[in-house]
Motif scaffolding. Structure first.
Motif, PDB file in Angstrom:
ATOM      1  N   SER A   1       0.817  -1.221   0.000  1.00  0.00           N
ATOM      2  CA  SER A   1       0.000   0.000   0.000  1.00  0.00           C
ATOM      3  C   SER A   1       0.842   1.259   0.000  1.00  0.00           C
ATOM      4  O   SER A   1       0.383   2.316  -0.459  1.00  0.00           O
ATOM      5  CB  SER A   1      -0.912  -0.008   1.232  1.00  0.00           C
TER       6      SER A   1
ATOM      7  N   ALA B   1      -1.962   2.626  -4.984  1.00  0.00           N
ATOM      8  CA  ALA B   1      -3.282   3.041  -4.504  1.00  0.00           C
ATOM      9  C   ALA B   1      -4.328   2.007  -4.894  1.00  0.00           C
ATOM     10  O   ALA B   1      -4.064   1.059  -5.640  1.00  0.00           O
ATOM     11  CB  ALA B   1      -3.642   4.404  -5.083  1.00  0.00           C
ATOM     12  N   THR B   2      -5.555   2.203  -4.402  1.00  0.00           N
ATOM     13  CA  THR B   2      -6.663   1.283  -4.641  1.00  0.00           C
ATOM     14  C   THR B   2      -6.969   1.184  -6.125  1.00  0.00           C
ATOM     15  O   THR B   2      -6.968   2.174  -6.865  1.00  0.00           O
ATOM     16  CB  THR B   2      -7.913   1.761  -3.889  1.00  0.00           C
ATOM     17  N   ARG B   3      -7.277  -0.031  -6.576  1.00  0.00           N
ATOM     18  CA  ARG B   3      -7.763  -0.267  -7.943  1.00  0.00           C
ATOM     19  C   ARG B   3      -8.596  -1.546  -7.946  1.00  0.00           C
ATOM     20  O   ARG B   3      -8.417  -2.419  -7.084  1.00  0.00           O
ATOM     21  CB  ARG B   3      -6.606  -0.366  -8.937  1.00  0.00           C
ATOM     22  N   THR B   4      -9.484  -1.615  -8.915  1.00  0.00           N
ATOM     23  CA  THR B   4     -10.347  -2.783  -9.065  1.00  0.00           C
ATOM     24  C   THR B   4     -10.052  -3.455 -10.399  1.00  0.00           C
ATOM     25  O   THR B   4     -10.046  -2.791 -11.446  1.00  0.00           O
ATOM     26  CB  THR B   4     -11.831  -2.391  -8.997  1.00  0.00           C
TER      27      THR B   4
ATOM     28  N   THR C   1     -11.435  -5.762  -5.652  1.00  0.00           N
ATOM     29  CA  THR C   1     -10.777  -4.511  -5.294  1.00  0.00           C
ATOM     30  C   THR C   1      -9.518  -4.782  -4.474  1.00  0.00           C
ATOM     31  O   THR C   1      -9.550  -5.479  -3.444  1.00  0.00           O
ATOM     32  CB  THR C   1     -11.723  -3.619  -4.487  1.00  0.00           C
TER      33      THR C   1
ATOM     34  N   ALA D   1      -7.060  -3.016  -2.209  1.00  0.00           N
ATOM     35  CA  ALA D   1      -7.053  -1.784  -1.412  1.00  0.00           C
ATOM     36  C   ALA D   1      -5.916  -1.818  -0.404  1.00  0.00           C
ATOM     37  O   ALA D   1      -5.600  -2.887   0.151  1.00  0.00           O
ATOM     38  CB  ALA D   1      -8.383  -1.618  -0.682  1.00  0.00           C
ATOM     39  N   PRO D   2      -5.275  -0.669  -0.154  1.00  0.00           N
ATOM     40  CA  PRO D   2      -4.215  -0.629   0.869  1.00  0.00           C
ATOM     41  C   PRO D   2      -4.689  -1.136   2.220  1.00  0.00           C
ATOM     42  O   PRO D   2      -3.917  -1.750   2.966  1.00  0.00           O
ATOM     43  CB  PRO D   2      -3.837   0.852   0.905  1.00  0.00           C
ATOM     44  N   SER D   3      -5.962  -0.904   2.550  1.00  0.00           N
ATOM     45  CA  SER D   3      -6.466  -1.330   3.852  1.00  0.00           C
ATOM     46  C   SER D   3      -6.451  -2.841   4.027  1.00  0.00           C
ATOM     47  O   SER D   3      -6.453  -3.354   5.149  1.00  0.00           O
ATOM     48  CB  SER D   3      -7.895  -0.803   4.045  1.00  0.00           C
ATOM     49  N   SER D   4      -6.464  -3.586   2.900  1.00  0.00           N
ATOM     50  CA  SER D   4      -6.408  -5.048   2.969  1.00  0.00           C
ATOM     51  C   SER D   4      -5.080  -5.567   2.427  1.00  0.00           C
ATOM     52  O   SER D   4      -4.993  -6.714   1.977  1.00  0.00           O
ATOM     53  CB  SER D   4      -7.580  -5.655   2.194  1.00  0.00           C
TER      54      SER D   4
ATOM     55  N   ASN E   1      -3.549  -4.692  -0.271  1.00  0.00           N
ATOM     56  CA  ASN E   1      -3.564  -4.869  -1.729  1.00  0.00           C
ATOM     57  C   ASN E   1      -3.594  -6.356  -2.105  1.00  0.00           C
ATOM     58  O   ASN E   1      -2.961  -6.790  -3.058  1.00  0.00           O
ATOM     59  CB  ASN E   1      -2.366  -4.175  -2.374  1.00  0.00           C
TER      60      ASN E   1
END
Length: 781
Positions: A706, A710-713, A737, A739-742, A744
């Motif tokens: 992360s 950045a986040t991408r789907t 998705t 996401a940095p929170s998970s 990536n």
């Protein structure tokens, strides 16, 4: 230590004859065992079979049984691998000889069958013209029929290209095959006996093996097809020559855009049937048979040919569901008496049976996009298949080849480049001369997922070489690009060369014409019970060899036989049961540079040995395909640890990549490196070969950490295959998705379907106009 002078090099087999002697390196090292085995089971020495190896080789419709393990009151011969000895050409180098009335070999069916093919040998007659006889077939003790057998298609003598004169030296090519249908389906447990009723026509009968199968009902005429019998008058009894009538049907099929059907029957054909832009199909290779030869002009014989390149070549040809069983009893390389030949672009040969011709298929380019598949090639006087000059993007796959007089499957880039051809999922057994599988020159060639066994002489199992006329870099025909030899199993391959008078390796490389200087990757393969060395290089120089995950289990002499300069890297290469205490023979010294990676054992020595004589080989008849358990303990596939990432470090392929972001970065275990496809070109995919079918229950996909991304789907699906040909959807397309929170990372649950080839297919990405993955991980739990 002194350098041993190299014996005179082997002469060219194509065009230069030589006086051959029966002196071999191991002469006297092994005497054929002849043991009376009355009513015995399992009389032979256990030896691994090349048929039915999971995930490799051809998928065959028959169940094979070796005579040496059957009930018999005959005499066991072998094991023996010495050229010119009868058991040396038997599968597993053992067979059973019947030499008295009432002697038999009896097989017990393990599955229902209505047909049998058996491999046998009769002695030649004094004139060299062969003899004819019969063997009785008994079922559960009752006589069913007699089957004709002959020695007319075997027994060659002298030096290449050989003759039929028994007064000459070097008898070889002893065996032939006969097939018969039972007339009904025999249940499992039935006892099928091959029995001698008389020795008046032949003093002995040697039985090697029998293949039992359930032949499907004949294929009916396709709707709208032209029938060579009812529409054109071809003779299904074979009593008259049908060449012109079948050619007329083929020409009409092309002109009208209609399929041409060969119904059940045996059709006499005395010259080439020339095909172009037409489909020719039969009732099945057990029912529709083309055979014949011109009675006066022996250079003319049955064959189905495309037009030659000088005539513009042929294209859009389909040949399927019939047999070509010829009448070629000698080797004359100038005669075009092959079953299939010429140039056929954008064409397919499917489910054909090719026997008793010079070559099964000798394809003369330039030609492109040709496939031969799902076929049997037996008892040829020369090659099984040869892609000869200018053959590109062409394939032989899922084909069973046995008893060829020369190379089993070959590519020869004579004067015109061969490019991006593939030999995959084939089983090639008992080439009597030369190699099981070979590429002479060629760019970006693939030789993978094959099984090779029982090389007889003057060759190895797998060969890559700049040899034979027209193979050189000046014409672009030398070995170049990347040669991929992956997931092959070699059993009892390699043997003695009677010109060199030393052994040839199971896997070997030659730079005779010029240095072999390309990337050659030998990976995920096993070399079992090699007759001499496991790996060998000779002549010129060989650079760019890479061995990874190769298991050597049994070699008659050395793990490595180094006879020319070069370079090679080895990782995860293991060797056991070698015939010599020092695993390397090397008289080149530092001229051959070895780079050792991790995971190696058993094959390296410093210093290697350099002897003035070649040692006699020590043969184990051991080495089991798969996990290496001994012959009397069937191999098992231990369960996978559900916490182990099965994709890490495995071979991987891609639809495309950009810059330095290749697919190998998606399985390297490092989330900071990544694969990225070409931009603005969806769909894109990455495919991982897990090495064996596993019940994959989840796939973990990662992008870089992360802190960097950045986040991408990404919209993706997961597919699986056991053969890298037919894929099924394991998880339908959906959006995932990262996401940095998970971290990536996303996890895709799967149903646990057995999967060897795992493919992630990506059709969209909101963060970049390309597919991106830093890791593909596969788990069984």
């Amino acid at each position: 230590m002194p350098v041993t002078p190299l014996p005179p090099r082997r002469p060219l087999r194509r065009g230069l004859s030589a006086s051959l002697s029966l002196i071999v390196a191991a002469a006297g090292a092994l005497v054929a065992v002849a043991v009376s085995a009355p009513d015995a089971f399992a009389a032979g020495v256990p030896a691994p079979s090349p048929v039915g190896i999971s995930g490799r080789g051809a998928t065959v419709p028959f169940t094979e049984q070796e005579a040496e393990y059957a009930a018999t009151n005959g005499t066991l011969i072998g094991p023996d691998r010495l050229y010119g000895h009868l058991p040396s050409e038997a599968s597993g180098r053992q067979a059973v000889t019947l030499d008295a009335t009432g002697e038999y070999v009896e097989f017990t069916l393990t599955a229902p069958a209505n047909a049998m093919t058996f491999r046998y040998s009769l002695p030649d007659n004094s004139a060299g013209t062969g003899r004819d006889a019969d063997l009785d077939v008994l079922v559960n003790g009752s006589r069913l029929k007699s089957v004709p057998v002959t020695s007319k298609y075997g027994w060659y003598y002298g030096g290449y290209p050989f003759n039929n004169n028994p007064g000459d030296t070097n008898p070889h090519h002893f065996y032939d095959e006969a097939r018969t249908m039972f007339g009904s389906t025999l249940p499992a447990g039935s006892k099928v006996r091959l029995q001698v009723s008389s020795t008046s026509a032949s003093p002995s009968f040697t039985v090697d093996l029998a293949d039992f199968e359930q032949v499907a009902a004949k294929i009916e005429k396709p709707s709208g097809a032209l029938d060579v019998v009812t529409d054109f008058g071809a003779d299904p009894t074979g009593a008259t020559d049908s060449t012109a009538k079948i050619q007329a049907a083929v020409d009409a099929g092309k002109a009208q855009g209609r399929t041409v059907y060969i119904p059940q029957g045996t059709f006499t054909v005395r010259d080439h049937i020339v095909v172009d832009r037409v489909t020719v199909t039969g009732a099945g290779p057990w029912y529709s048979v083309l055979t014949g030869r011109d009675p006066s002009d022996r250079s003319k014989a049955v064959g189905v040919y495309g037009k030659y390149a000088a005539q513009g070549g042929s294209r859009n040809v389909v040949l399927k569901n019939f047999a070509i069983i010829g009448d070629i009893r000698e080797r004359e390389d100038n005669d075009q008496v092959n079953a299939i030949g010429g140039a056929m672009s954008d064409s397919t040969v499917d489910n054909v049976w090719l026997q008793h011709t010079k070559c099964g298929a000798w394809m003369d380019g330039p030609m492109d996009n040709f496939t031969l598949k799902n076929s049997r090639i037996l008892d040829q006087t020369a090659d099984g298949v040869n892609f000869h000059m200018g053959v590109t993007n062409s394939t032989v796959t899922n084909t069973f080849v046995r008893n060829t007089g020369d190379d089993g499957l070959a590519m020869w880039a004579e004067n015109i480049p061969n490019v991006k051809n593939k030999f995959t999922f084939n089983t090639v057994i008992l080439p009597i001369l030369a190699n099981n599988i070979v590429t002479y020159g060629g760019k970006d060639i693939t030789l993978s997922d094959n099984v090779m066994s029982d090389t007889v002489t003057n060759g190895g199992g797998l060969h890559v070489a700049n040899r034979y006329p027209g193979v050189n870099s000046g014409q672009g025909t030398a070995v170049s690009g990347t040669t991929t030899a992956a997931r092959n199993t070699l059993i009892r391959t390699g043997n003695s060369d009677y010109n060199w008078q030393f052994g040839v390796g199971a896997v070997w490389f030659s730079g005779l014409n010029e240095a072999l200087d390309a990337t050659i990757n030998v990976t995920d393969s096993e070399i079992l019970d090699s007759s001499y060395a496991a790996i060998m290089n000779i002549e010129g120089a060989t650079r760019g060899l890479h061995f990874d995950h190769v298991r050597i289990d049994g070699a008659g002499t050395y793990a490595l036989q180094i006879q020319a300069p070069g370079t090679a890297s080895f990782s995860n290469v293991t060797a056991t049961h070698l015939g010599q205490s020092n695993p390397i023979h090397n008289c080149i010294g530092s001229g051959f540079q070895i780079t050792r990676g991790s995971g190696n054992s058993g094959w390296y020595a410093d210093p290697p040995v350099c002897t003035g004589t070649w040692p006699a080989p020590k043969w184990t008849n051991g080495g089991v395909p798969g996990d290496g358990t001994p012959p009397d303990d069937p191999p098992t596939d231990p369960p996978s640890d559900p916490t182990v990432n099965l994709a890490k470090g495995r071979p991987v392929s891609e639809s495309s990549h950009t810059d330095v972001y290749g697919a190998s970065k998606a399985v390297d275990g490092d989330a900071n490196t990544y694969w990225e496809s070409a931009n603005n070109s969806f769909p894109q995919s990455v495919t991982v070969d897990l090495g064996a079918a596993k019940e994959i229950k989840r796939v973990v996909l990662e992008l870089p950490p992360s802190s960097a991304w950045a986040t991408r789907t990404q919209t993706l699906s997961v597919l699986g295959s056991t053969d890298n040909d037919t894929y099924t959807t394991l998880k339908p397309s959906a959006q995932y998705t990262f996401a940095p929170s998970s971290g990536n990372t996303v996890t895709v649950p799967l149903p646990g379907t057995a999967t060897r080839y795992l493919r992630v297919l990506i059709t969209a990405n909101t963060g970049w106009p390309a597919a991106q993955l830093s890791e593909v991980e596969a788990y069984t739990g």
